[in-house]
Motif scaffolding. Structure first.
Motif, PDB file in Angstrom:
ATOM      1  N   UNK A  96     -36.082  -4.341 -80.427  1.00 18.75           N
ATOM      2  CA  UNK A  96     -36.216  -5.596 -80.684  1.00 18.75           C
ATOM      3  C   UNK A  96     -35.316  -6.724 -80.070  1.00 18.75           C
ATOM      4  N   UNK A  97     -35.763  -7.760 -79.435  1.00 17.92           N
ATOM      5  CA  UNK A  97     -35.160  -8.514 -78.765  1.00 17.92           C
ATOM      6  C   UNK A  97     -36.087  -9.723 -77.951  1.00 17.92           C
ATOM      7  N   UNK A  98     -35.531 -10.842 -77.365  1.00 23.56           N
ATOM      8  CA  UNK A  98     -36.173 -11.549 -76.560  1.00 23.56           C
ATOM      9  C   UNK A  98     -36.958 -11.139 -75.417  1.00 23.56           C
ATOM     10  N   UNK A  99     -37.904 -11.838 -75.239  1.00 24.19           N
ATOM     11  CA  UNK A  99     -38.864 -11.368 -73.979  1.00 24.19           C
ATOM     12  C   UNK A  99     -37.904 -11.494 -72.854  1.00 24.19           C
ATOM     13  N   UNK A 100     -38.398 -10.465 -71.947  1.00 21.02           N
ATOM     14  CA  UNK A 100     -37.468 -10.363 -70.585  1.00 21.02           C
ATOM     15  C   UNK A 100     -36.339  -9.669 -70.617  1.00 21.02           C
ATOM     16  N   UNK A 101     -35.919  -9.249 -71.753  1.00 21.42           N
ATOM     17  CA  UNK A 101     -34.583  -8.244 -71.602  1.00 21.42           C
ATOM     18  C   UNK A 101     -34.352  -6.890 -70.995  1.00 21.42           C
ATOM     19  N   UNK A 102     -35.573  -6.379 -70.935  1.00 27.59           N
ATOM     20  CA  UNK A 102     -35.663  -5.029 -70.499  1.00 27.59           C
ATOM     21  C   UNK A 102     -35.855  -3.984 -71.294  1.00 27.59           C
ATOM     22  N   UNK A 103     -36.597  -4.370 -72.394  1.00 30.71           N
ATOM     23  CA  UNK A 103     -37.137  -3.339 -73.363  1.00 30.71           C
ATOM     24  C   UNK A 103     -37.817  -2.397 -73.126  1.00 30.71           C
ATOM     25  N   UNK A 104     -39.136  -2.940 -72.220  1.00 27.26           N
ATOM     26  CA  UNK A 104     -40.060  -1.882 -71.857  1.00 27.26           C
ATOM     27  C   UNK A 104     -39.633  -1.485 -70.710  1.00 27.26           C
ATOM     28  N   UNK A 105     -38.882  -1.966 -69.644  1.00 26.29           N
ATOM     29  CA  UNK A 105     -38.382  -1.337 -68.441  1.00 26.29           C
ATOM     30  C   UNK A 105     -37.433  -0.304 -68.660  1.00 26.29           C
ATOM     31  N   UNK A 106     -36.956  -0.300 -69.894  1.00 21.63           N
ATOM     32  CA  UNK A 106     -36.002   0.985 -70.157  1.00 21.63           C
ATOM     33  C   UNK A 106     -36.789   2.063 -70.713  1.00 21.63           C
ATOM     34  N   UNK A 107     -37.576   1.706 -71.383  1.00 23.44           N
ATOM     35  CA  UNK A 107     -38.657   3.143 -71.932  1.00 23.44           C
ATOM     36  C   UNK A 107     -39.426   3.548 -70.871  1.00 23.44           C
ATOM     37  N   UNK A 108     -39.889   2.713 -69.943  1.00 28.91           N
ATOM     38  CA  UNK A 108     -40.563   2.952 -68.937  1.00 28.91           C
ATOM     39  C   UNK A 108     -39.969   4.049 -68.035  1.00 28.91           C
ATOM     40  N   UNK A 109     -38.722   3.478 -67.682  1.00 26.72           N
ATOM     41  CA  UNK A 109     -37.815   4.269 -66.761  1.00 26.72           C
ATOM     42  C   UNK A 109     -37.373   5.442 -67.266  1.00 26.72           C
ATOM     43  N   UNK A 110     -37.045   5.589 -68.525  1.00 23.50           N
ATOM     44  CA  UNK A 110     -36.534   6.814 -68.992  1.00 23.50           C
ATOM     45  C   UNK A 110     -37.956   7.742 -69.343  1.00 23.50           C
ATOM     46  N   UNK A 111     -38.987   7.317 -69.414  1.00 25.10           N
ATOM     47  CA  UNK A 111     -40.279   8.295 -69.450  1.00 25.10           C
ATOM     48  C   UNK A 111     -40.711   8.737 -68.084  1.00 25.10           C
ATOM     49  N   UNK A 112     -40.373   7.916 -67.209  1.00 23.63           N
ATOM     50  CA  UNK A 112     -40.710   8.350 -65.777  1.00 23.63           C
ATOM     51  C   UNK A 112     -39.775   9.447 -65.108  1.00 23.63           C
ATOM     52  N   UNK A 113     -38.480   9.077 -65.766  1.00 19.83           N
ATOM     53  CA  UNK A 113     -37.488  10.146 -65.079  1.00 19.83           C
ATOM     54  C   UNK A 113     -37.401  11.390 -65.912  1.00 19.83           C
ATOM     55  N   UNK A 114     -38.013  11.597 -67.031  1.00 22.90           N
ATOM     56  CA  UNK A 114     -38.089  12.571 -68.041  1.00 22.90           C
ATOM     57  C   UNK A 114     -39.561  13.271 -68.145  1.00 22.90           C
ATOM     58  N   UNK A 115     -40.650  12.806 -67.461  1.00 20.85           N
ATOM     59  CA  UNK A 115     -41.873  13.336 -67.475  1.00 20.85           C
ATOM     60  C   UNK A 115     -42.329  13.097 -68.754  1.00 20.85           C
ATOM     61  N   UNK A 116     -41.925  12.419 -69.862  1.00 25.54           N
ATOM     62  CA  UNK A 116     -42.625  12.134 -70.927  1.00 25.54           C
ATOM     63  C   UNK A 116     -43.675  10.965 -70.909  1.00 25.54           C
ATOM     64  N   UNK A 117     -44.554  11.225 -71.815  1.00 30.18           N
ATOM     65  CA  UNK A 117     -45.868  10.147 -72.013  1.00 30.18           C
ATOM     66  C   UNK A 117     -44.994   8.881 -72.568  1.00 30.18           C
ATOM     67  N   UNK A 118     -45.819   7.858 -72.193  1.00 21.46           N
ATOM     68  CA  UNK A 118     -45.568   6.607 -72.813  1.00 21.46           C
ATOM     69  C   UNK A 118     -46.766   5.696 -73.360  1.00 21.46           C
ATOM     70  N   UNK A 119     -46.657   5.446 -74.486  1.00 23.07           N
ATOM     71  CA  UNK A 119     -47.711   4.410 -75.019  1.00 23.07           C
ATOM     72  C   UNK A 119     -47.072   3.249 -75.670  1.00 23.07           C
ATOM     73  N   UNK A 120     -47.579   2.109 -75.300  1.00 21.64           N
ATOM     74  CA  UNK A 120     -46.914   0.757 -75.636  1.00 21.64           C
ATOM     75  C   UNK A 120     -47.636   0.514 -76.777  1.00 21.64           C
ATOM     76  N   UNK A 121     -47.108  -0.214 -77.632  1.00 20.39           N
ATOM     77  CA  UNK A 121     -47.595  -1.166 -78.813  1.00 20.39           C
ATOM     78  C   UNK A 121     -46.886  -2.265 -78.962  1.00 20.39           C
ATOM     79  N   UNK A 122     -47.743  -3.400 -78.567  1.00 16.50           N
ATOM     80  CA  UNK A 122     -47.080  -5.002 -78.898  1.00 16.50           C
ATOM     81  C   UNK A 122     -46.817  -5.280 -80.190  1.00 16.50           C
ATOM     82  N   UNK A 123     -45.901  -5.845 -80.651  1.00 13.74           N
ATOM     83  CA  UNK A 123     -45.888  -6.515 -82.093  1.00 13.74           C
ATOM     84  C   UNK A 123     -45.250  -7.758 -81.738  1.00 13.74           C
ATOM     85  N   UNK A 124     -45.647  -8.719 -82.697  1.00  9.71           N
ATOM     86  CA  UNK A 124     -45.003  -9.819 -82.774  1.00  9.71           C
ATOM     87  C   UNK A 124     -45.000 -10.699 -84.184  1.00  9.71           C
ATOM     88  N   UNK A 125     -44.499 -11.912 -84.346  1.00  7.64           N
ATOM     89  CA  UNK A 125     -44.615 -12.387 -85.431  1.00  7.64           C
ATOM     90  C   UNK A 125     -45.839 -12.632 -86.064  1.00  7.64           C
TER      91      UNK A 125
END
Length: 86
Positions: free
Chosen positions: A54-83
């Motif tokens: 959780x956090x403000x837009x543009x703080x690197x949440x998605x980038x962190x997960x995408x990077x970790x998935x790429x580095x470890x060969x794990x699949x990534x599925x993104x689900x966007x939630x908002x107010x």
């Protein structure tokens, strides 16, 4: 030289997946780890725990997960939630 089978974040080790999932991100930009977020995420991956970022837009949440998935060969599925999500 054999391909690396373990990725380390601090003292946390994660096995690298075979990368056969079609959801493994092929591209992931460089990620600058501020505050040991990768170590925390690595613990969750290692122990098969769910993660909610959780956090403000543009703080690197998605980038962190995408990077970790790429580095470890794990699949990534993104689900966007908002107010407005019920």
């Amino acid at each position: 030289m054999p391909k690396e089978k373990i990725k380390k974040y601090g003292k946390i080790e994660i096995e690298i997946s075979d990368g056969k999932s079609p959801y493994v991100p092929q591209k992931a930009g460089n990620f600058v780890d501020h505050g040991d977020i990768m170590k925390t995420l690595a613990i969750a991956v290692r122990d098969n725990l769910p993660v909610l970022l959780m956090g403000e837009s543009g703080t690197g949440k998605t980038s962190a997960i995408r990077y970790l998935a790429n580095q470890t060969g794990n699949g990534l599925r993104r689900v966007n939630l908002n107010g407005g999500t019920t």
